[in-house]
Design an enzyme around this catalytic site. Structure first.
Site, mmCIF file in Angstrom:
data_model
loop_
_atom_site.group_PDB
_atom_site.id
_atom_site.type_symbol
_atom_site.label_atom_id
_atom_site.label_comp_id
_atom_site.label_asym_id
_atom_site.label_seq_id
_atom_site.Cartn_x
_atom_site.Cartn_y
_atom_site.Cartn_z
ATOM 1 N N GLU A 194 0.846 -1.206 0.000
ATOM 2 C CA GLU A 194 0.000 0.000 0.000
ATOM 3 C C GLU A 194 0.878 1.251 0.000
ATOM 4 O OE1 GLU A 194 -3.253 -0.205 2.863
ATOM 5 O OE2 GLU A 194 -4.102 -1.942 1.827
ATOM 6 N N GLU A 312 -4.697 -8.852 -0.311
ATOM 7 C CA GLU A 312 -5.464 -8.609 0.931
ATOM 8 C C GLU A 312 -6.923 -8.494 0.550
ATOM 9 O OE1 GLU A 312 -4.213 -5.546 3.660
ATOM 10 O OE2 GLU A 312 -2.097 -5.906 3.180
HETATM 11 O O1 AHR Z 1 -4.966 -6.188 6.968
HETATM 12 C C1 AHR Z 1 -4.893 -5.031 7.756
HETATM 13 C C2 AHR Z 1 -4.279 -3.841 7.009
HETATM 14 O O2 AHR Z 1 -5.121 -3.458 5.967
HETATM 15 C C3 AHR Z 1 -2.956 -4.101 6.346
HETATM 16 O O3 AHR Z 1 -1.886 -3.975 7.209
HETATM 17 C C4 AHR Z 1 -2.919 -3.026 5.306
HETATM 18 O O4 AHR Z 1 -2.148 -3.378 4.186
HETATM 19 C C5 AHR Z 1 -4.378 -2.811 4.953
HETATM 20 O O5 AHR Z 1 -4.705 -1.468 4.909
#
Ligand code: AHR
Length: 518
Positions: A194, A312
């Site tokens: 991110e 994710e």
């Molecule tokens: O999964 C939790 C968080 O969500 C992670 O650390 C981040 O990459 C995302 O914003």
């Protein structure tokens, strides 16, 4: 009356008034050629709350049964669902993690503050060796995310060398001194996380240059070729993808993508039908977003050389009362199970470009497979979906067409049924279905192109309440059961999908090749 009892009565009422609607599915077995990469069933585990510490790592001296410090119950459960790949150490944590702090004798490792997640002290007792030992025990591929936000190119490059090289160098000597003679050969490496947000708040143009720079120094050693994954965007932002693909696509093999289905901030099991609908509605939007992300990638890479890595995804609810808000510890209900089935169906149906996905975050965090408390462990409804869907791992994807009535909630609606299908190496067809409608069963007629079904078996996950979930005291409330509400009829199959359910059918039959019946 307690609110949980009221909710249970309300949900039971929805089921009691259930009607049956009609849906049709056509499974096309005429030309199977794209494989559903098993890594679509991958996982993500971060140094966050009790995912690593307590979830996996208890230490060698713990009374909790463990192997080399890693708890045996969690490993055994995850082996059953055949976790294919595990992403670590973050997440946002990855961009403040300095891997050299996590090697060598544990008593000598420096501590740090985990500023993203609860501000707790991280003592680095779980580092590179422990993570790769976990992957060995799980028999899965490791996926390491490097630090671009606050780390250096040298640090990243030396991590790859430490892990993957068999040459003589200070890095490999240090690894040997720390007890590992041979390189591990890790294939998947993330270039930051991110980077548009917690990983450095960068512009895509700036990050594209960094992706090239960091990527250049993530070297191949011997036979170990690295698969570099650039940090991609979230949701429906396509400009980041556009810039990365235009400027840097020759420098990575995968581009990541994140998407969460946030609920209204209440704990996972506290919701009414509107809450059920909203989470599934948000979940389903990923289908359109992936289609559009893929279209941008197609513009620059029509041969689909670069994979889209959904590293994710999952549901994101309020934390359980009394737990640290920075630990993201949430329960997991039938709603999460149906949401995960929708996601996995969507990923299967995008398998020409989506070649890995990692649910967040395996144990004790967000949409977990398992929850632990001391020596206790309970498996979640989402775990059971992963268990049923493992039949799709590396199978050949079969296109499907669905016609289904809408599930209407107030002024909004969703297609009630979604599905995906595949053909495995033994010639069996698997059809996975989700019925999102909590009030109506679906009379489903399923037909096949170039495949004649002979017999079938099925499994179902459902419950009498939308918020049904498993606890340490009642661990078997939501579990797969044998599904027998179907008949093989003529060239197809007729089934009745219960309201709010996930069904996976295994169909044996005769595949008709292009030349004729086999
Ligand atoms: O999964 C939790 C968080 O969500 C992670 O650390 C981040 O990459 C995302 O914003």
């Amino acid at each position: 009356m307690k609110s949980s009892v009221l909710l249970a009565l309300l949900f039971a009422g929805i089921q009691a008034g259930a009607q049956t609607k009609e849906s049709r599915v056509v499974v096309d077995a005429s030309d199977p050629k794209t494989r559903i990469n098993r890594n679509i069933y991958g996982h993500f585990s971060e140094h966050l709350g009790h995912c690593i510490y307590g979830g996996y790592w208890v230490g060698e001296d713990s009374p909790i049964p463990n192997t080399n410090g890693i708890r045996n119950d969690v490993v055994a459960a995850l082996k059953r669902i055949k976790v294919p790949v595990l992403r670590w150490p973050g997440g946002c944590f990855a961009d403040e993690y300095h891997w050299m702090d996590g090697i060598g004798p544990r008593s000598k490792r420096p501590s740090m503050i985990n500023t993203h997640w609860g501000g707790v002290t991280e003592d680095n007792s779980f580092g590179t060796h422990e993570f790769l030992e976990l992957c060995r025990q799980l028999d899965c591929e490791p996926y390491i995310c490097g630090n671009v936000g606050s780390g250096t190119v040298q640090e990243f490059s030396q991590w790859v060398e430490y892990v993957n090289s068999d040459n003589i160098s200070p890095m490999t000597e240090a690894r040997k001194k720390n007890g590992r003679e041979k390189s591990w050969g890790v294939k998947y490496w993330g270039i930051g996380n991110e980077s548009w947000g917690c990983g450095g708040n960068m512009r895509p143009e700036y990050y594209a240059d960094l992706a090239k720079q960091f990527g250049t120094y993530a070297r191949n050693f011997g036979e170990h070729k690295v698969f570099k994954i650039a940090s991609g965007k979230y949701g429906d932002d396509y400009n980041w993808t556009e810039v990365l693909m235009r400027e840097a696509r020759q420098h990575f093999s995968g581009l990541s993508y994140h998407y969460y289905a946030f609920s209204d901030g209440k704990p996972a099991a506290e919701f009414d039908e509107q809450g059920w609908f909203n989470v599934l509605n948000t979940t389903m939007k990923i289908d359109e977003y992936l289609t559009k992300q893929c279209a941008v990638m197609d513009k620059y890479d029509p041969e689909k050389k670069v994979a889209l890595i959904v590293d994710e995804w999952g549901t994101w609810h309020g934390v359980e009362p009394g737990t640290n808000p920075g630990f993201l510890y949430q329960q997991n209900t039938l709603r999460d199970a149906v949401a995960s089935a929708c996601n996995l169906n969507i990923f299967n149906n995008h398998c020409d470009r989506v070649r890995m996905a990692n649910i967040a975050q395996t144990v004790n965090v967000l949409q977990a497979m398992a929850l632990t408390e001391g020596e206790k462990m309970v498996l979640t409804p989402t775990y059971h979906v992963f268990d049923l869907f493992k039949v799709h791992h590396d199978a050949l994807w079969l296109p499907t067409k669905v016609e289904s009535p809408d599930y209407v909630q107030g002024k909004d609606k969703l297609q009630a049924v979604n599905c995906s299908a595949s053909l495995d190496s033994t010639g069996r067809v698997h059809v996975s279905l989700a019925n999102l409608d909590p009030g109506n069963a679906q009379k489903l007629s399923c037909s096949f192109v170039k495949f004649s079904p002979v017999r079938a078996t099925g499994q179902v996950i459902t419950a009498t309440a939308m918020n049904a979930h498993n606890t340490f005291d009642r661990p078997h409330v939501v579990e797969p059961k044998t599904f027998s509400d179907f008949k093989v009829r003529g060239e197809g199959l007729e089934a009745s999908l219960p309201p709010m359910s996930v069904v996976v059918l295994e169909v044996e039959g005769k595949l008709e090749s292009k030349e004729g019946k086999k």
